[in-house]
Design a protein around this motif. Structure first.
Motif, PDB file in Angstrom:
ATOM      1  N   VAL A 190       3.856  18.829  -1.816  1.00 37.29           N
ATOM      2  CA  VAL A 190       2.023  18.773  -1.843  1.00 37.29           C
ATOM      3  C   VAL A 190       1.183  19.313  -0.856  1.00 37.29           C
ATOM      4  N   ARG A 191       0.980  18.243   0.170  1.00 40.98           N
ATOM      5  CA  ARG A 191       0.701  19.327   1.028  1.00 40.98           C
ATOM      6  C   ARG A 191       0.878  20.269   1.678  1.00 40.98           C
ATOM      7  N   ALA A 192       1.654  20.987   1.511  1.00 31.99           N
ATOM      8  CA  ALA A 192       2.024  22.394   2.151  1.00 31.99           C
ATOM      9  C   ALA A 192       1.479  23.793   1.001  1.00 31.99           C
ATOM     10  N   ILE A 193       0.226  23.253   0.301  1.00 32.26           N
ATOM     11  CA  ILE A 193      -0.065  23.717  -1.232  1.00 32.26           C
ATOM     12  C   ILE A 193      -1.088  24.117  -0.573  1.00 32.26           C
ATOM     13  N   PRO A 194      -1.378  25.582  -0.181  1.00 28.99           N
ATOM     14  CA  PRO A 194      -2.872  25.607   0.684  1.00 28.99           C
ATOM     15  C   PRO A 194      -4.296  25.154  -0.607  1.00 28.99           C
ATOM     16  N   SER A 195      -3.795  25.500  -1.563  1.00 30.92           N
ATOM     17  CA  SER A 195      -4.638  24.985  -2.345  1.00 30.92           C
ATOM     18  C   SER A 195      -5.293  23.683  -3.024  1.00 30.92           C
ATOM     19  N   VAL A 196      -4.938  22.688  -2.075  1.00 34.43           N
ATOM     20  CA  VAL A 196      -4.218  21.269  -2.196  1.00 34.43           C
ATOM     21  C   VAL A 196      -5.589  20.589  -0.985  1.00 34.43           C
ATOM     22  N   GLU A 197      -7.190  20.510  -1.660  1.00 34.19           N
ATOM     23  CA  GLU A 197      -7.980  19.652  -0.370  1.00 34.19           C
ATOM     24  C   GLU A 197      -7.152  18.423  -0.665  1.00 34.19           C
ATOM     25  N   ILE A 198      -7.455  17.545  -1.210  1.00 29.37           N
ATOM     26  CA  ILE A 198      -6.914  15.698  -1.088  1.00 29.37           C
ATOM     27  C   ILE A 198      -5.840  15.387  -1.895  1.00 29.37           C
ATOM     28  N   ILE A 199      -5.562  14.440  -1.257  1.00 22.59           N
ATOM     29  CA  ILE A 199      -4.285  13.607  -1.871  1.00 22.59           C
ATOM     30  C   ILE A 199      -4.656  12.356  -2.218  1.00 22.59           C
ATOM     31  N   ARG A 200      -4.722  12.401  -3.412  1.00 21.46           N
ATOM     32  CA  ARG A 200      -4.376  10.612  -3.313  1.00 21.46           C
ATOM     33  C   ARG A 200      -3.650   9.816  -3.801  1.00 21.46           C
ATOM     34  N   ILE A 201      -3.547   8.407  -4.165  1.00 20.17           N
ATOM     35  CA  ILE A 201      -2.269   7.989  -4.190  1.00 20.17           C
ATOM     36  C   ILE A 201      -2.594   6.498  -5.263  1.00 20.17           C
ATOM     37  N   GLY A 202      -2.655   6.285  -6.446  1.00 22.72           N
ATOM     38  CA  GLY A 202      -2.181   5.130  -6.999  1.00 22.72           C
ATOM     39  C   GLY A 202      -1.244   4.653  -7.183  1.00 22.72           C
ATOM     40  N   THR A 203      -1.188   2.903  -6.501  1.00 26.81           N
ATOM     41  CA  THR A 203      -0.651   2.114  -6.881  1.00 26.81           C
ATOM     42  C   THR A 203      -0.903   1.107  -6.820  1.00 26.81           C
ATOM     43  N   ARG A 204      -0.554  -0.208  -7.054  1.00 26.49           N
ATOM     44  CA  ARG A 204      -0.818  -1.622  -7.220  1.00 26.49           C
ATOM     45  C   ARG A 204       0.250  -2.128  -6.249  1.00 26.49           C
ATOM     46  N   VAL A 205       0.864  -1.460  -5.330  1.00 26.30           N
ATOM     47  CA  VAL A 205       2.116  -2.474  -4.296  1.00 26.30           C
ATOM     48  C   VAL A 205       0.914  -3.100  -3.468  1.00 26.30           C
ATOM     49  N   PRO A 206      -0.761  -3.087  -2.812  1.00 21.97           N
ATOM     50  CA  PRO A 206      -0.891  -3.756  -2.023  1.00 21.97           C
ATOM     51  C   PRO A 206      -0.780  -5.258  -2.661  1.00 21.97           C
ATOM     52  N   CYS A 207      -1.044  -5.235  -3.965  1.00 19.46           N
ATOM     53  CA  CYS A 207      -1.187  -6.441  -5.209  1.00 19.46           C
ATOM     54  C   CYS A 207      -0.144  -7.205  -5.078  1.00 19.46           C
ATOM     55  N   THR A 208       0.820  -6.390  -5.262  1.00 19.82           N
ATOM     56  CA  THR A 208       1.899  -7.546  -6.494  1.00 19.82           C
ATOM     57  C   THR A 208       3.054  -7.519  -5.018  1.00 19.82           C
ATOM     58  N   LEU A 209       3.458  -6.445  -4.193  1.00 18.90           N
ATOM     59  CA  LEU A 209       4.245  -6.476  -3.208  1.00 18.90           C
ATOM     60  C   LEU A 209       3.588  -5.717  -1.955  1.00 18.90           C
ATOM     61  N   PRO A 210       2.639  -6.560  -1.733  1.00 17.78           N
ATOM     62  CA  PRO A 210       2.627  -5.839   0.133  1.00 17.78           C
ATOM     63  C   PRO A 210       3.061  -6.145   0.966  1.00 17.78           C
ATOM     64  N   MET A 211       4.477  -6.680   0.826  1.00 14.13           N
ATOM     65  CA  MET A 211       5.340  -6.338   2.585  1.00 14.13           C
ATOM     66  C   MET A 211       5.618  -4.942   2.564  1.00 14.13           C
ATOM     67  N   ARG A 212       5.374  -4.258   1.176  1.00 13.46           N
ATOM     68  CA  ARG A 212       5.710  -2.150   1.460  1.00 13.46           C
ATOM     69  C   ARG A 212       5.353  -1.519   1.766  1.00 13.46           C
ATOM     70  N   ILE A 213       3.900  -2.424   2.359  1.00 17.58           N
ATOM     71  CA  ILE A 213       3.252  -1.376   3.437  1.00 17.58           C
ATOM     72  C   ILE A 213       3.938  -2.159   4.956  1.00 17.58           C
ATOM     73  N   THR A 214       4.888  -1.072   4.969  1.00 10.91           N
ATOM     74  CA  THR A 214       5.402  -1.715   6.464  1.00 10.91           C
ATOM     75  C   THR A 214       4.709  -1.078   7.386  1.00 10.91           C
ATOM     76  N   VAL A 215       4.221  -0.675   8.989  1.00 13.50           N
ATOM     77  CA  VAL A 215       4.239   0.074   9.510  1.00 13.50           C
ATOM     78  C   VAL A 215       4.467   1.490   9.727  1.00 13.50           C
ATOM     79  N   ARG A 216       5.743   1.390   9.611  1.00 17.64           N
ATOM     80  CA  ARG A 216       6.515   2.466   9.411  1.00 17.64           C
ATOM     81  C   ARG A 216       5.846   3.364   8.074  1.00 17.64           C
ATOM     82  N   LEU A 217       4.753   2.891   6.480  1.00 12.84           N
ATOM     83  CA  LEU A 217       4.837   3.380   6.232  1.00 12.84           C
ATOM     84  C   LEU A 217       3.490   4.115   6.799  1.00 12.84           C
ATOM     85  N   ALA A 218       2.613   2.628   6.447  1.00 10.40           N
ATOM     86  CA  ALA A 218       1.700   3.659   7.577  1.00 10.40           C
ATOM     87  C   ALA A 218       1.062   4.737   8.326  1.00 10.40           C
TER      88      ALA A 218
END
Ligand code: PLP
Ligand code: SF4
Length: 350
Positions: free
Chosen positions: A170-198
């Motif tokens: 997605v980032r390689a497409i020049p016309s895409v200015e911003i990317i948004r992620i919709g996710t509930r894991v910070p609430c329902t499974l916060p362990m998914r937000i690892t240092v590696r993922l960040a």
């Protein structure tokens, strides 16, 4: 073993999927829970299960199936008409400059009020490497798309490797200015937000994340750590809360939620009126209730703590603001009522 010592995938594997698995629960409605779970899947991971204090509390209501889901003859399978607004599978293009791109059919928990209840977590939601590639081709061939909202299901249930591939494409497409992620894991499974993922997500700036908390009891030290990691990676965090009967349809609960979100560096973005999704009618409140809650926030707390109250229009018309009204007109004169009910006037410019 302590949850924080385990990998998120191991925690997820231990999710419960039937009434009998709810610890210490021998209620009379076990069969009702299981009947509902056969139609709309149940998944409660050990982290979120551990936050439930008792039967029918606000977290229970979000996670545990109920017979009421099968007794809804008011609402619709696909209230936002998403299937007809998808030029290719799993990509919804309803606004001129942005798309919603569904890349995962799984979630860390299946919320009982989910808008995509008709398919999330079931084999009716077919996401393959081919559908994702088709979505990316569509975005590439429509340069008017400047904002890609990656969602699901929950995109952060994909592996780091798969997420990296999709975000890179997605980032390689020049016309895409911003990317948004919709996710509930910070609430329902916060362990998914690892240092590696960040660290991985940081490569794709400007990247925004909208997460989804509905109750102050969901703002735990684990959730705070997850949001800190994302915010420290330079990712602006927003929250898309859903107004839910018996969960957060109360001014004090809502204010507490908004304040706690700001403390974990999450900016309230939307407060959604419940969609007319089949199986969720028992969660809906009146719009008057939502407006009263908004009135109890506006002016009484910082503007930062005030989300936009909105209804996603049935049929796919887009989001409609439902803010309470403070203005009326008297010819050239505008009459305002402030948050405390005091009236003031303003002369319009001719
Ligand atoms: C909500 C939504 C968006 C994003 O809307 P914003 O108001 O920009 O947050 C985009 N596409 C679809 C189909 C949506 O439902
Ligand atoms: S996390 Fe979002 S998509 Fe998944 S079940 Fe909950 S509301 Fe639906």
């Amino acid at each position: 073993m302590n949850l924080s010592m385990q990998g998120w995938q191991d925690i997820l594997k231990k999710s419960i999927t039937r009434a009998d698995d709810i610890p210490g629960y021998f209620g009379s409605d076990v069969s009702g829970i299981d009947r509902a779970a056969q139609v709309f899947p149940m998944r409660i991971n050990p982290y979120y299960l551990g936050l439930i204090r008792k039967k029918d509390d606000p977290l229970w209501k979000q996670a545990v199936p109920s017979l009421e889901e099968l007794q809804d003859d008011v609402c619709f399978e696909d209230p936002l008409n998403e299937e007809n607004l998808s030029p290719v599978p799993n990509l919804i293009h309803k606004y001129p400059d942005r798309v919603l791109f569904l890349v995962s059919s799984q979630c860390a928990m299946y919320c009982r009020f989910c808008t995509r209840k008709r398919k999330v977590g079931t084999d009716r939601m077919v996401i393959t490497r081919e559908t994702v590639a088709e979505g990316i081709d569509y975005i590439r061939s429509h340069p008017e798309i400047r904002d890609v909202l990656i969602s699901g299901g929950d995109p952060l249930l994909l592996t780091d490797e798969r997420l990296d591939e999709i975000l890179s494409a997605v980032r390689a497409i020049p016309s895409v200015e911003i990317i948004r992620i919709g996710t509930r894991v910070p609430c329902t499974l916060p362990m998914r937000i690892t240092v590696r993922l960040a660290r991985l997500l940081k490569k794709f700036h400007p990247l925004y994340i909208n997460t989804h908390f509905n109750h102050p009891a969901e703002i735990t030290p684990e959730a705070a750590q997850a949001c800190t990691r994302l915010a420290d990676a330079g990712i602006p965090l927003g929250c898309q809360t859903v107004l839910l009967r018996g969960v957060n349809d109360d001014s004090l609960v809502m204010r507490e939620l908004m304040h706690r979100l700001l403390r974990i560096r999450v900016r309230p973005y939307y407060l959604f009126q419940g969609d007319m999704t089949r199986g969720t009618n028992h969660f809906r409140t009146s719009i008057a209730t939502g407006k009263e809650i908004m009135k109890s926030l506006i002016g009484y707390t910082s503007g930062l703590a005030v989300p936009m109250y909105a209804l996603d229009a049935p049929g796919g018309g887009g989001k409609i603001p439902l803010m309470p009204d403070y203005v009326s007109e008297d010819g050239e004169r505008l009459i305002f009522t402030n948050y405390r009910g005091k009236t003031c006037f303003y002369e319009s410019v001719r």
